[in-house]
Design a protein around this motif. Structure first.
Motif, PDB file in Angstrom:
ATOM      1  N   ILE A  36       5.028 -14.300  -4.950  1.00 49.22           N
ATOM      2  CA  ILE A  36       4.401 -13.115  -4.944  1.00 49.22           C
ATOM      3  C   ILE A  36       5.337 -12.332  -4.750  1.00 49.22           C
ATOM      4  O   ILE A  36       4.988 -11.828  -5.471  1.00 49.22           O
ATOM      5  CB  ILE A  36       4.322 -12.997  -2.998  1.00 49.22           C
ATOM      6  N   HIS A  37       6.988 -12.366  -5.076  1.00 53.36           N
ATOM      7  CA  HIS A  37       7.409 -12.426  -5.801  1.00 53.36           C
ATOM      8  C   HIS A  37       7.561 -11.493  -7.331  1.00 53.36           C
ATOM      9  O   HIS A  37       7.703 -10.354  -7.829  1.00 53.36           O
ATOM     10  CB  HIS A  37       8.582 -11.996  -5.232  1.00 53.36           C
ATOM     11  N   SER A  38       6.844 -12.098  -8.169  1.00 53.64           N
ATOM     12  CA  SER A  38       6.079 -11.673  -9.398  1.00 53.64           C
ATOM     13  C   SER A  38       5.794 -10.760  -9.518  1.00 53.64           C
ATOM     14  O   SER A  38       5.143  -9.946 -10.629  1.00 53.64           O
ATOM     15  CB  SER A  38       5.388 -13.410  -9.625  1.00 53.64           C
ATOM     16  N   TYR A  39       4.006 -10.602  -8.944  1.00 49.73           N
ATOM     17  CA  TYR A  39       3.312  -9.072  -8.505  1.00 49.73           C
ATOM     18  C   TYR A  39       4.356  -8.488  -7.427  1.00 49.73           C
ATOM     19  O   TYR A  39       3.985  -6.641  -8.655  1.00 49.73           O
ATOM     20  CB  TYR A  39       2.882  -9.611  -7.565  1.00 49.73           C
ATOM     21  N   VAL A  40       5.953  -8.520  -7.296  1.00 47.77           N
ATOM     22  CA  VAL A  40       6.558  -7.464  -6.895  1.00 47.77           C
ATOM     23  C   VAL A  40       7.379  -6.787  -7.663  1.00 47.77           C
ATOM     24  O   VAL A  40       7.253  -5.531  -8.362  1.00 47.77           O
ATOM     25  CB  VAL A  40       7.460  -7.587  -5.757  1.00 47.77           C
ATOM     26  N   HIS A  41       8.020  -8.145  -9.106  1.00 48.35           N
ATOM     27  CA  HIS A  41       8.341  -7.959 -10.339  1.00 48.35           C
ATOM     28  C   HIS A  41       8.112  -6.502 -10.802  1.00 48.35           C
ATOM     29  O   HIS A  41       8.148  -5.909 -11.463  1.00 48.35           O
ATOM     30  CB  HIS A  41       8.831  -8.875 -10.697  1.00 48.35           C
ATOM     31  N   THR A  79       0.594  -1.486  -0.015  1.00 49.06           N
ATOM     32  CA  THR A  79      -0.071  -0.276  -0.011  1.00 49.06           C
ATOM     33  C   THR A  79       0.814   1.569   0.615  1.00 49.06           C
ATOM     34  O   THR A  79       0.794   2.120  -1.231  1.00 49.06           O
ATOM     35  CB  THR A  79      -0.648  -0.246   1.526  1.00 49.06           C
ATOM     36  N   ASP A  80       2.141   1.004   1.027  1.00 48.19           N
ATOM     37  CA  ASP A  80       2.529   2.391   0.997  1.00 48.19           C
ATOM     38  C   ASP A  80       3.727   2.981   0.188  1.00 48.19           C
ATOM     39  O   ASP A  80       3.735   3.621  -0.838  1.00 48.19           O
ATOM     40  CB  ASP A  80       3.595   2.322   1.880  1.00 48.19           C
ATOM     41  N   ALA A  81       3.750   1.043  -0.491  1.00 51.34           N
ATOM     42  CA  ALA A  81       4.679   1.711  -2.313  1.00 51.34           C
ATOM     43  C   ALA A  81       3.648   2.394  -3.585  1.00 51.34           C
ATOM     44  O   ALA A  81       4.084   3.327  -4.128  1.00 51.34           O
ATOM     45  CB  ALA A  81       5.342   0.268  -2.766  1.00 51.34           C
ATOM     46  N   ASN A  82       2.500   1.852  -3.500  1.00 48.62           N
ATOM     47  CA  ASN A  82       1.584   3.000  -4.388  1.00 48.62           C
ATOM     48  C   ASN A  82       1.431   3.970  -4.473  1.00 48.62           C
ATOM     49  O   ASN A  82       1.024   4.607  -5.244  1.00 48.62           O
ATOM     50  CB  ASN A  82       0.463   1.631  -4.179  1.00 48.62           C
ATOM     51  N   ASN A  83       1.107   4.110  -3.089  1.00 52.36           N
ATOM     52  CA  ASN A  83       0.704   5.756  -2.627  1.00 52.36           C
ATOM     53  C   ASN A  83       2.000   6.258  -2.929  1.00 52.36           C
ATOM     54  O   ASN A  83       2.103   7.777  -2.916  1.00 52.36           O
ATOM     55  CB  ASN A  83       0.559   5.272  -1.481  1.00 52.36           C
ATOM     56  N   ALA A  84       3.029   5.777  -2.866  1.00 56.64           N
ATOM     57  CA  ALA A  84       4.996   6.694  -3.065  1.00 56.64           C
ATOM     58  C   ALA A  84       4.017   6.980  -4.556  1.00 56.64           C
ATOM     59  O   ALA A  84       4.471   8.002  -5.212  1.00 56.64           O
ATOM     60  CB  ALA A  84       5.386   5.912  -2.440  1.00 56.64           C
ATOM     61  N   GLY A 112       3.555  10.813  -6.827  1.00 53.95           N
ATOM     62  CA  GLY A 112       4.641  11.484  -7.579  1.00 53.95           C
ATOM     63  C   GLY A 112       6.039  11.086  -6.662  1.00 53.95           C
ATOM     64  O   GLY A 112       7.173  11.655  -7.378  1.00 53.95           O
ATOM     65  N   GLU A 113       6.460  10.661  -5.913  1.00 56.37           N
ATOM     66  CA  GLU A 113       7.762  10.556  -4.826  1.00 56.37           C
ATOM     67  C   GLU A 113       8.274   9.265  -5.538  1.00 56.37           C
ATOM     68  O   GLU A 113       8.136   7.148  -4.773  1.00 56.37           O
ATOM     69  CB  GLU A 113       7.136  10.504  -3.413  1.00 56.37           C
ATOM     70  N   TYR A 114       8.147   9.108  -6.323  1.00 54.81           N
ATOM     71  CA  TYR A 114       9.609   7.442  -7.506  1.00 54.81           C
ATOM     72  C   TYR A 114      10.194   6.942  -6.768  1.00 54.81           C
ATOM     73  O   TYR A 114       9.973   5.699  -6.252  1.00 54.81           O
ATOM     74  CB  TYR A 114       9.070   8.223  -8.941  1.00 54.81           C
ATOM     75  N   ASP A 115      11.402   7.354  -6.669  1.00 57.46           N
ATOM     76  CA  ASP A 115      12.563   6.985  -5.418  1.00 57.46           C
ATOM     77  C   ASP A 115      11.904   6.102  -4.187  1.00 57.46           C
ATOM     78  O   ASP A 115      12.348   5.025  -4.041  1.00 57.46           O
ATOM     79  CB  ASP A 115      13.489   7.692  -5.684  1.00 57.46           C
ATOM     80  N   LYS A 116      11.385   7.110  -3.909  1.00 61.05           N
ATOM     81  CA  LYS A 116      10.573   6.248  -2.669  1.00 61.05           C
ATOM     82  C   LYS A 116       9.382   4.767  -2.381  1.00 61.05           C
ATOM     83  O   LYS A 116       9.943   4.012  -2.296  1.00 61.05           O
ATOM     84  CB  LYS A 116       9.207   7.019  -1.830  1.00 61.05           C
ATOM     85  N   ALA A 117       8.804   5.041  -3.897  1.00 54.00           N
ATOM     86  CA  ALA A 117       8.295   3.833  -4.559  1.00 54.00           C
ATOM     87  C   ALA A 117       9.153   2.685  -4.511  1.00 54.00           C
ATOM     88  O   ALA A 117       9.007   1.851  -4.349  1.00 54.00           O
ATOM     89  CB  ALA A 117       7.285   4.430  -5.122  1.00 54.00           C
ATOM     90  N   VAL A 118      10.103   3.061  -5.390  1.00 51.98           N
ATOM     91  CA  VAL A 118      10.655   2.108  -5.555  1.00 51.98           C
ATOM     92  C   VAL A 118      12.078   1.181  -4.656  1.00 51.98           C
ATOM     93  O   VAL A 118      11.673   0.623  -4.894  1.00 51.98           O
ATOM     94  CB  VAL A 118      12.642   2.234  -6.929  1.00 51.98           C
ATOM     95  N   ASP A 119      11.814   2.389  -3.743  1.00 53.08           N
ATOM     96  CA  ASP A 119      12.857   1.445  -2.351  1.00 53.08           C
ATOM     97  C   ASP A 119      11.809   0.456  -1.562  1.00 53.08           C
ATOM     98  O   ASP A 119      12.371  -0.671  -1.640  1.00 53.08           O
ATOM     99  CB  ASP A 119      13.268   2.718  -1.426  1.00 53.08           C
ATOM    100  N   LEU A 120      10.697   1.391  -1.717  1.00 54.64           N
ATOM    101  CA  LEU A 120       9.445   0.481  -1.145  1.00 54.64           C
ATOM    102  C   LEU A 120       9.297  -0.791  -1.595  1.00 54.64           C
ATOM    103  O   LEU A 120       9.212  -2.049  -0.877  1.00 54.64           O
ATOM    104  CB  LEU A 120       7.713   1.042  -1.108  1.00 54.64           C
ATOM    105  N   PHE A 121       8.696  -0.857  -3.356  1.00 57.13           N
ATOM    106  CA  PHE A 121       8.920  -2.344  -4.016  1.00 57.13           C
ATOM    107  C   PHE A 121      10.155  -3.308  -3.713  1.00 57.13           C
ATOM    108  O   PHE A 121      10.014  -4.734  -3.505  1.00 57.13           O
ATOM    109  CB  PHE A 121       8.281  -1.559  -5.390  1.00 57.13           C
ATOM    110  N   ASN A 122      11.276  -2.174  -3.550  1.00 55.89           N
ATOM    111  CA  ASN A 122      12.278  -3.545  -3.166  1.00 55.89           C
ATOM    112  C   ASN A 122      12.407  -3.599  -1.709  1.00 55.89           C
ATOM    113  O   ASN A 122      12.506  -5.399  -1.735  1.00 55.89           O
ATOM    114  CB  ASN A 122      13.800  -2.673  -3.688  1.00 55.89           C
ATOM    115  N   LYS A 123      11.629  -3.219  -1.060  1.00 63.69           N
ATOM    116  CA  LYS A 123      11.532  -4.317   0.475  1.00 63.69           C
ATOM    117  C   LYS A 123      10.404  -5.522   0.286  1.00 63.69           C
ATOM    118  O   LYS A 123      10.999  -6.414   1.077  1.00 63.69           O
ATOM    119  CB  LYS A 123      11.356  -2.702   1.425  1.00 63.69           C
ATOM    120  N   LEU A 124       9.607  -5.451  -0.960  1.00 58.57           N
ATOM    121  CA  LEU A 124       9.026  -6.435  -1.384  1.00 58.57           C
ATOM    122  C   LEU A 124       9.593  -7.361  -1.532  1.00 58.57           C
ATOM    123  O   LEU A 124       9.099  -8.966  -1.592  1.00 58.57           O
ATOM    124  CB  LEU A 124       7.712  -5.615  -1.700  1.00 58.57           C
TER     125      LEU A 124
END
Length: 819
Positions: free
Chosen positions: A79-84, A45-50, A54-66
């Protein structure tokens, strides 16, 4: 595109959570799994909210944590398939970084494929979901036929499920709902692939099934897809009718009040409806939806798409005849874009981001030209150039604290060592040798790209060490009057802006800015450039190039001939394909452009302002490297070229063959040199221009692989150099983004401190190159400035019957200060 990918990612994740097979670790702990599930969903949720903010670098960081293995091992297999997939969507649809996106999407495709169990009917619905996911990945990659193929496979699996043991247990509405959308998606992808005839029956089938669902009582989602179907079938009236119905129903859903993501989907839907109204010419309704969307976006800080609202509002105002209002809306859109851009870390990200948003710049430039405001139009043309290079020039005098500098240096050395090791592994694998860990070329290539990305980000950290350089928009919008004031009598700058409706040429002289427009559009000019280059470099030395050279003269110089009649020096600022044009080969009648003018090329008028401020002459010692030992073909005349040049510079530091190592660029002689000359091969990588390089002799003992790459050149200190000459193959090439920013060897040397760089646009005979270079340096030693000396050398070479053809002399150009 963005909306569909965002919705697809969320829906497919929901399918995964419902249908996937839970992992059963040896010590399975339901409480631990519940905790992990909650943690995963919060990060998602946080990644998609970022992303939405428009906080794209933050979104990338959060997706990478997933991508933490704990989620894969204890939560749901795959589940990592959906993260990728989510990361791929972010890179492709929001950051316009297709290569990075491809890495993640291909991982997702591979894993989804492994999860498909084709011979097990009980897995048919899961297989259908995985096939849809694969199809969406291919759609994001632009591989539309493959996307359609997998959507159709998804339909087959759903049919297998519906016609198997479950045949009598599901009502008709559920049965139709399971297959109808994918007929639409398959048809749309085939249409995008240019197969309209094959797409038509699938779209018609989708229409009929969704109309059937309407009769069976299915509500909002069905109406949304039915709207899309009618749009693809060219029925805009029904498209709007069903989208209005969908939006009215969706807005009434009670859960929206407490669900920010649902509010965001409502906001995106309003933007989509506004676009449909715009296409239908219903301006008032379009503006009403834009107003609602803007209010919601501003209230919840959803800036990622806010620029689209302002952009569309500007286009509507234009249609309504309110051109001044349109300009103000476009300016608001650009403010949002440039604000978002400032938060991106790597220069590749910033340039690609600007490419994704280039249309709003084109619109305001075109409109300002139409309004007779050329100075403002030129300002936005300069701002449209992705400006990563200009930003770096603006921060050229960055001095780091010693400790911080040392820490960053250590990190840089560590990553560069990793890059060198991976590159060696790739070479070993390519020769069929054994590699460490048995990794293949594909795996090593992926690791190499990741390391290169980390290095790019580290280089940006260097610039951000000082607070005054923390923002990457530190360079103010270009001051055209400042550039004009720097020109002397006889100087003129021509900045070109070819677009789909014609060509605009800005002429800057000491008297100010003038503008001329012509009918030749970008597509025609690009076609002529391709033909000219093919005739000049195709291996046949004849006059077949002449018609193209004359047409390009008429298109580019003809409209402004009267404005530059009193000029003797032209600085040319290309745009798009014009960066690959040898301007000096343009001709009118029997006369070439170089016969009339001293010529130079500049990345932009703004960059030229920084370059002219350097005011350095190419005086002092020569530092030269010639014919290094590399894996590439030798340059036998390069050593003689460097010997002849060095004879004109007493006390020159000259190195040949085995001694022409990359580590020589770390020696004090380089920073002290007034002239730097390199006769070697150049390597150009358009997908990763920061890693384009000069090929030199490796020096393993010093940790040097022999490739002096663009990012390494940025770190050189050439503050005493008045000239760098790259007498190598295709050293003038650079990657051009839609924002028209360039990253290449020449730009790197300018950033390192040189106000002038001489380069070549194509591979030339090293014999003729040697002759040209001798004449060039002889002219400078006789007192001429570099640009006039290069022109004279080219004219003399042109007068030699053996080298009269432009193939031999036309590719050489001076970038930077022509004075």
């Amino acid at each position: 595109m963005t909306k569909r990918f965002a919705v697809a990612a969320v829906l497919l994740l929901a399918v995964a959570l419902c249908c996937a097979r839970p992992a059963r670790a040896q010590n399975y702990d339901p409480a631990a799994m519940q905790q992990l599930s909650a943690e995963f969903m919060q990060l998602w949720t946080d990644a998609n909210n970022a992303r939405m903010a428009g906080e794209y670098d933050k979104a990338v960081d959060l997706f990478n944590k997933l991508l933490d293995p704990k989620f894969e091992n204890m939560f749901i297999p795959g589940i990592h398939s959906y993260v990728h997939m989510g990361l791929g969507m972010l890179y492709v649809a929001y950051l316009n970084l297709p290569e990075e996106g491809r890495l993640h999407l291909e991982k997702a495709i591979e894993r989804f494929g492994k999860d498909i169990v084709p011979d097990q009917p009980y897995m048919a619905t899961g297989n259908a979901a995985y096939e849809s996911a694969i199809a969406n990945c291919y759609a994001m990659l632009g591989e539309h036929e493959k996307a359609a193929e997998h959507f159709l496979k998804s339909i087959e699996y759903n049919d297998q499920f519906l016609n198997g043991d479950m045949a009598g247990s599901m009502d008709e509405k559920t049965r139709v709902r399971m297959t109808a959308p994918n007929y639409f998606y398959a048809g749309r992808e085939l249409k995008k692939a240019g197969r309209a005839a094959a797409a038509a029956p699938l779209l018609e089938k989708a229409r009929d099934l969704h109309l059937k669902l309407e009769k069976l009582g299915d509500m909002s989602t069905n109406k949304m897809i039915l709207s899309y179907v009618f749009y693809e079938l060219g029925d805009l009236d029904n498209c709007i009718k069903y989208y209005e119905d969908y939006l009215a129903n969706y807005a009434k859903e009670p859960f929206i009040a407490n669900d920010d993501y649902a509010k965001r989907m409502l906001d995106i839907s309003r933007i989509a409806l506004a676009h449909y109204y715009y296409e239908a010419g219903d301006w008032d309704k379009a503006l009403a939806e834009i107003d609602k969307s803007e209010t919601a976006a501003l209230a919840l800080n959803w800036t990622s798409d806010l620029w689209r609202n302002y952009h569309l509002r500007g286009r509507i105002r234009e249609k309504q005849g309110d051109k001044s209002g349109a300009v103000e809306s476009y300016k608001k859109a650009i403010e949002v874009v440039e604000s978002q851009r400032s938060g991106l870390k790597a220069s590749d990200d910033r340039a690609s981001f600007m490419e994704l948003h280039i249309e709003v710049y084109k619109d305001i430039i075109r409109l300002l030209i139409d309004l007779g405001r050329p100075d403002e139009a030129l300002e936005f043309l300069e701002r449209s150039k992705a400006r990563a290079f200009l930003d770096m020039l603006g921060g050229r005098k960055l001095n780091l604290p010693a400790k911080a500098e040392q820490n960053l240096l250590e990190k840089q050395v560590e990553i560069e060592k990793e890059i060198n090791e991976i590159t060696a592994q790739i070479s070993t694998a390519a020769r069929g040798g054994a590699t460490r860990g048995g990794a293949g070329i594909a795996e090593n290539t992926e690791q190499l790209r990741a390391a290169q990305k980390r290095l790019s980000e580290l280089l940006i950290q260097v610039k951000n060490m000082k607070p005054e350089f923390a923002s990457l928009v530190t360079v103010a919008p270009p001051d055209v009057s400042r550039v004009s004031a720097a020109l002397a009598k006889g100087d003129a700058i021509l900045e070109f802006f070819p677009e789909e409706n014609g060509l605009h040429i800005f002429v800057i002289t000491p008297d100010g800015v003038s503008l001329r427009s012509a009918a030749d559009n970008a597509q025609k000019i690009e076609g002529l450039i391709r033909l000219l280059r093919s005739k000049l470099t195709g291996g046949s030395i004849n006059d077949s190039y002449v018609p193209m050279a004359e047409k390009l003269y008429d298109a580019l110089i003809g409209p402004v001939e009267d404005l530059i009649a009193d000029a003797d020096s032209l600085a040319l600022v290309p745009h798009g394909a014009l960066h690959y044009l040898p301007f000096n080969a343009l001709r009118k009648g029997g006369e070439f452009l170089i016969d009339k003018y001293v010529l130079a090329v500049a990345p932009s008028a703004s960059a030229l302002g920084f370059i002219l401020d350097k005011e350095k002459k190419p005086a002092g010692k020569l530092f030269a490297l010639g014919d290094p030992v590399t894996a590439l073909p030798g340059l036998p005349a390069a050593e003689q070229e460097v010997q002849a040049i060095s004879a004109q510079f007493p006390g020159a530091s000259v190195f040949y063959g085995q001694d022409a190592t990359e580590s020589r660029f770390s020696a004090p002689e380089v920073s002290q040199a007034g002239v730097v000359h390199v006769a070697s091969h150049g390597l150009f990588y358009p997908d990763k221009p920061m890693f384009s390089a000069l090929a030199l002799t490796p020096d393993p003992a010093a940790g040097r692989d022999g490739y002096l790459q663009v990012h390494e050149i940025f770190g050189l200190q050439l503050d005493n150099a008045g000239l760098v000459t790259l007498s190598a193959c295709e050293t003038g090439l650079a990657a051009i983004t839609g924002g028209d920013d360039l990253v290449g060897l020449s730009r790197a040397f300018i950033y390192a401190g040189a106000p002038r760089v001489v380069v070549s646009l194509w591979t030339v005979s090293d014999v003729s190159t040697g002759e040209l270079m001798k004449k060039f340096y002889a002219g400078m030693q006789g007192g001429a400035a570099p640009a006039p000396a290069l022109r004279q050398a080219q004219l003399e070479l042109k007068s030699n019957p053996d080298f009269a053809h432009p193939f031999y002399w036309a590719p050489f150009q001076l970038i930077g200060d022509w004075r």
